[in-house]
Design an enzyme around this catalytic site. Structure first.
Site, PDB file in Angstrom:
ATOM      1  N   LYS A 172       0.844  -1.194   0.000  1.00 12.58           N
ATOM      2  CA  LYS A 172       0.000   0.000   0.000  1.00 12.58           C
ATOM      3  C   LYS A 172       0.888   1.257   0.000  1.00 12.58           C
ATOM      4  CE  LYS A 172      -1.904   3.404   2.557  1.00 12.58           C
ATOM      5  NZ  LYS A 172      -1.821   4.275   1.453  1.00 12.58           N
ATOM      6  N   GLU A 247       9.619   2.528  10.783  1.00 11.80           N
ATOM      7  CA  GLU A 247      10.612   3.603  10.626  1.00 11.80           C
ATOM      8  C   GLU A 247       9.842   4.904  10.577  1.00 11.80           C
ATOM      9  OE1 GLU A 247      13.713   3.694  10.912  1.00 11.80           O
ATOM     10  OE2 GLU A 247      14.053   1.549  11.004  1.00 11.80           O
ATOM     11  N   CYS A 281      13.476  11.916   6.249  1.00 12.54           N
ATOM     12  CA  CYS A 281      13.449  11.575   7.682  1.00 12.54           C
ATOM     13  C   CYS A 281      14.828  11.764   8.283  1.00 12.54           C
ATOM     14  CB  CYS A 281      12.974  10.141   7.866  1.00 12.54           C
ATOM     15  SG  CYS A 281      13.858   8.981   6.813  1.00 12.54           S
ATOM     16  N   GLU A 380       9.234  17.265  14.504  1.00 11.19           N
ATOM     17  CA  GLU A 380       9.675  17.096  13.118  1.00 11.19           C
ATOM     18  C   GLU A 380       8.856  18.022  12.214  1.00 11.19           C
ATOM     19  OE1 GLU A 380       8.593  13.501  10.966  1.00 11.19           O
ATOM     20  OE2 GLU A 380      10.647  13.350  10.255  1.00 11.19           O
TER      21      GLU A 380
HETATM   22  P1  NDP Z   1       2.028   9.135   7.314  1.00 13.47           P
HETATM   23  O1  NDP Z   1       2.273   8.502   8.637  1.00 13.47           O
HETATM   24  O2  NDP Z   1       0.980  10.157   7.180  1.00 13.47           O
HETATM   25  O3  NDP Z   1       1.663   8.002   6.238  1.00 13.47           O
HETATM   26  C1  NDP Z   1       2.505   6.900   6.008  1.00 13.47           C
HETATM   27  C2  NDP Z   1       1.699   5.782   5.373  1.00 13.47           C
HETATM   28  O4  NDP Z   1       0.751   5.291   6.344  1.00 13.47           O
HETATM   29  C3  NDP Z   1       0.872   6.244   4.163  1.00 13.47           C
HETATM   30  O5  NDP Z   1       0.863   5.241   3.195  1.00 13.47           O
HETATM   31  C4  NDP Z   1      -0.505   6.441   4.779  1.00 13.47           C
HETATM   32  O6  NDP Z   1      -1.545   6.370   3.836  1.00 13.47           O
HETATM   33  C5  NDP Z   1      -0.536   5.276   5.749  1.00 13.47           C
HETATM   34  N1  NDP Z   1      -1.557   5.364   6.793  1.00 13.47           N
HETATM   35  C6  NDP Z   1      -2.188   6.467   7.276  1.00 13.47           C
HETATM   36  N2  NDP Z   1      -3.111   6.120   8.228  1.00 13.47           N
HETATM   37  C7  NDP Z   1      -3.045   4.776   8.340  1.00 13.47           C
HETATM   38  C8  NDP Z   1      -3.743   3.816   9.140  1.00 13.47           C
HETATM   39  N3  NDP Z   1      -4.690   4.164  10.010  1.00 13.47           N
HETATM   40  N4  NDP Z   1      -3.441   2.506   9.002  1.00 13.47           N
HETATM   41  C9  NDP Z   1      -2.480   2.115   8.139  1.00 13.47           C
HETATM   42  N5  NDP Z   1      -1.809   2.972   7.328  1.00 13.47           N
HETATM   43  C10 NDP Z   1      -2.071   4.281   7.443  1.00 13.47           C
HETATM   44  O7  NDP Z   1       3.448   9.676   6.817  1.00 13.47           O
HETATM   45  P2  NDP Z   1       3.782  10.533   5.501  1.00 13.47           P
HETATM   46  O8  NDP Z   1       3.346   9.777   4.276  1.00 13.47           O
HETATM   47  O9  NDP Z   1       3.273  11.919   5.688  1.00 13.47           O
HETATM   48  O10 NDP Z   1       5.371  10.517   5.488  1.00 13.47           O
HETATM   49  C11 NDP Z   1       6.143  11.411   6.186  1.00 13.47           C
HETATM   50  C12 NDP Z   1       6.687  10.771   7.445  1.00 13.47           C
HETATM   51  O11 NDP Z   1       7.447   9.611   7.110  1.00 13.47           O
HETATM   52  C13 NDP Z   1       7.641  11.668   8.202  1.00 13.47           C
HETATM   53  O12 NDP Z   1       7.345  11.634   9.574  1.00 13.47           O
HETATM   54  C14 NDP Z   1       9.002  11.025   7.963  1.00 13.47           C
HETATM   55  O13 NDP Z   1       9.941  11.263   8.976  1.00 13.47           O
HETATM   56  C15 NDP Z   1       8.655   9.591   7.857  1.00 13.47           C
HETATM   57  N6  NDP Z   1       9.695   8.853   7.146  1.00 13.47           N
HETATM   58  C16 NDP Z   1      10.517   8.043   7.866  1.00 13.47           C
HETATM   59  C17 NDP Z   1      11.544   7.367   7.257  1.00 13.47           C
HETATM   60  C18 NDP Z   1      12.410   6.450   8.034  1.00 13.47           C
HETATM   61  O14 NDP Z   1      12.983   5.540   7.430  1.00 13.47           O
HETATM   62  N7  NDP Z   1      12.569   6.622   9.336  1.00 13.47           N
HETATM   63  C19 NDP Z   1      11.812   7.523   5.831  1.00 13.47           C
HETATM   64  C20 NDP Z   1      10.884   8.390   5.162  1.00 13.47           C
HETATM   65  C21 NDP Z   1       9.865   9.039   5.813  1.00 13.47           C
HETATM   66  P3  NDP Z   1      -2.096   7.656   3.019  1.00 13.47           P
HETATM   67  O15 NDP Z   1      -1.137   8.778   3.245  1.00 13.47           O
HETATM   68  O16 NDP Z   1      -2.125   7.204   1.612  1.00 13.47           O
HETATM   69  O17 NDP Z   1      -3.450   7.945   3.553  1.00 13.47           O
END
Ligand code: NDP
Length: 478
Positions: A172, A247, A281, A380
């Site tokens: 997903k 992560e 991140c 962040e």
């Molecule tokens: P989100 O947490 O908003 O979303 C991440 C994923 O989770 C998306 O695919 C989202 O779907 C999905 N999601 C949202 N709600 C749910 C739920 N209830 N159940 C299951 N899945 C769900 O993060 P962002 O996409 O905004 O990404 C940015 C974040 O990612 C930052 O905090 C960044 O630091 C972190 N990040 C961490 C990395 C690491 O390796 N430590 C690397 C890259 C980013 P959808 O958005 O499609 O609704």
């Protein structure tokens, strides 16, 4: 406009609604229309993966290796095209987009090798006549949930090890960037995998992601994203007995000591904090600078920022692309306002920029005279915003660096072996860089953090097997 469909049980299926993929460099540019799945479609994908699971788990390592190698070869051959698509939908500049695609291709090549390298152990028992085999087996069906900021590399570094070790996948991607995920899935769909082994379900996290987390046949969830979403997923996985790897965010410190090479420190800070529009991140968001070099460092960073060209991601002259979306842009601007209210001084940027095309262009923001207890240093931001914190000496800088709920990456700029070694030992981060930006890592070594940044086994490199396999200990009385 052609509808790009979900891939469920080896069929391309329409969703219940549509996702419009918009270019953040030019919001008039609609990149494509993508099918959005719901919980029922996600459950169908999970059932297809579960049905394929036993047979795929018995496939030979060579079969898996050849398939992963083929996927990697096609990704690398199409780097320009896929990199252009990635930059168009996410907004990172073209060289970064192509670089990310190359990384994804290399990840598949790496795990093509890992598939045939997986081995176990034979151990003599403490009891006479008994032998013990310690082997690794696939987990089964794995749900992969990815964020928007690395639309092909993060999916690659989850999908490749999952398949290499014999698992079935329901993937997903983030709704905001379905293009790269779809293109990658299309390549995987032609790679020779048996029906149901790989499934793509695009759609909102609240429906598709939640269905993955809730389904009892999903044995493990690998998630990359924000802390709030990760916390909810982690709790749900714990309650339902699923293996989980998360992560999440960072607030990565880059320490600059008096003895640092000034030009190197300035370039390291600007690269780490602002490249990829600061949407990493691992971005160097807190620049912790020793008193004696502080003013020269700030002056140098501001001079460099004033020359950086912010523009359309596909314009070869651009050095920083747009922010990914209107909501992320608003969040970045809110933090700029907050920083001012908290008493920090905005030394540069933090403004909306107008360009030829309508997009989310922001001048890179640098705050100075900040303290580590300000919210701009605790939370962040995930945009082109960095802060400078003045430190009295090395010990003070180290304490500030570690004083955070996060622990993903950290860095130090110094010419002193003593301080470099000490920092490597004492930094409370999963990844430590000396004279390098906190962002920018290799694909064949472990990736991950500590404290609030990460949970579960590391990703990437051979360490990925910890998450994607389950250990079995078998005893035989001969
Ligand atoms: P989100 O947490 O908003 O979303 C991440 C994923 O989770 C998306 O695919 C989202 O779907 C999905 N999601 C949202 N709600 C749910 C739920 N209830 N159940 C299951 N899945 C769900 O993060 P962002 O996409 O905004 O990404 C940015 C974040 O990612 C930052 O905090 C960044 O630091 C972190 N990040 C961490 C990395 C690491 O390796 N430590 C690397 C890259 C980013 P959808 O958005 O499609 O609704």
């Amino acid at each position: 406009m052609e509808l790009m469909r979900n891939f469920i049980g080896n069929e391309w299926t329409e969703g219940s609604s549509r996702i419009r993929n918009i270019n953040p460099s030019d919001t008039n540019d609609v990149i494509g229309l993508y099918a959005s799945a719901d919980a029922a479609a996600t459950n169908t994908a999970i059932e297809a993966a579960a049905a394929a699971s036993f047979s795929w788990s018995r496939s030979t390592p060579e079969v898996r290796s050849d398939i992963l190698d083929k996927i990697g070869t096609e990704i690398l051959a199409r780097r320009e095209e896929l990199g252009t698509l990635l930059s168009r939908e996410e907004g990172k500049i073209l060289s970064e987009g192509i670089g990310e695609v190359v990384r994804a291709g290399r990840v598949f090549k790496f795990f093509a090798g890992e598939a045939v390298r997986l081995n176990g152990e034979r151990v003599r028992s403490v009891r006479p006549g008994v032998d013990i085999d310690v082997v690794r087996e696939p987990e089964g069906v794995i749900g992969l949930i990815t964020p928007w900021n690395f639309p092909i590399a993060i999916p690659a570094w989850k999908i490749a090890p999952a398949l290499a070790y014999g698992n079935c996948v329901v993937f997903k991607p983030a709704e905001m960037v379905p293009g790269s995920a779809w293109a990658l899935s299309e390549i995987i769909s032609r790679s020779g995998l048996p029906d149901g082994v790989f499934n793509l379900v695009m759609g909102p996290g609240s429906k598709v992601g939640q269905a993955l987390v809730d389904h009892p046949k999903v044995r493990a969830i690998s998630f990359t994203g924000s802390v709030p979403t990760g916390s909810r997923i982690g709790l749900a996985c714990f309650q339902s007995g699923k293996k989980v790897q998360m992560e999440m965010g960072g607030k990565n410190p880059l320490v600059v000591l008096n003895d640092a090479d000034l030009d190197l420190a300035i370039n390291t800070a600007v690269n780490g904090a602002f490249f990829s529009t600061g949407q990493r991140c691992t971005a160097s968001s807190r620049l912790i600078v020793e008193d004696g070099i502080h003013d020269r460092f700030v002056e140098g960073v501001v001079a460099k920022l004033s020359k950086l060209r912010v523009g359309h991601a596909l314009d070869k002259a651009s050095e920083i692309g747009p922010v990914v979306s209107e909501s992320q842009f608003e969040q970045d601007l809110d933090y700029v306002r907050l920083g001012k209210e908290e008493g920090a001084r905005l030394a540069f940027g933090g403004e909306r920029l107008n360009r030829e095309h309508p997009g989310y262009y922001m001048s890179p923001a640098l705050f100075v005279e900040t303290s580590n207890d300000m919210r701009i240093n605790r939370e962040e931001i995930f945009g082109p915003v960095a802060t400078v914190i003045r430190a009295r000496n090395y010990d003070d800088a180290l304490e500030i660096a570690n004083d955070t709920q996060f622990g993903l990456s950290s860095g130090i700029c110094t010419t002193s072996l003593k301080y470099a070694e000490d920092f490597k030992h004492k930094s409370a981060a999963g990844m430590v860089m000396v004279n390098l930006p906190t962002a920018g890592v290799d694909y064949h070594v472990p990736f991950g953090g500590r404290k609030g940044s990460s949970y579960g086994p590391r990703e990437q490199g051979a360490y990925a097997r910890e998450f994607y396999t389950s250990v079995k200990t078998a005893y035989t009385l001969a």
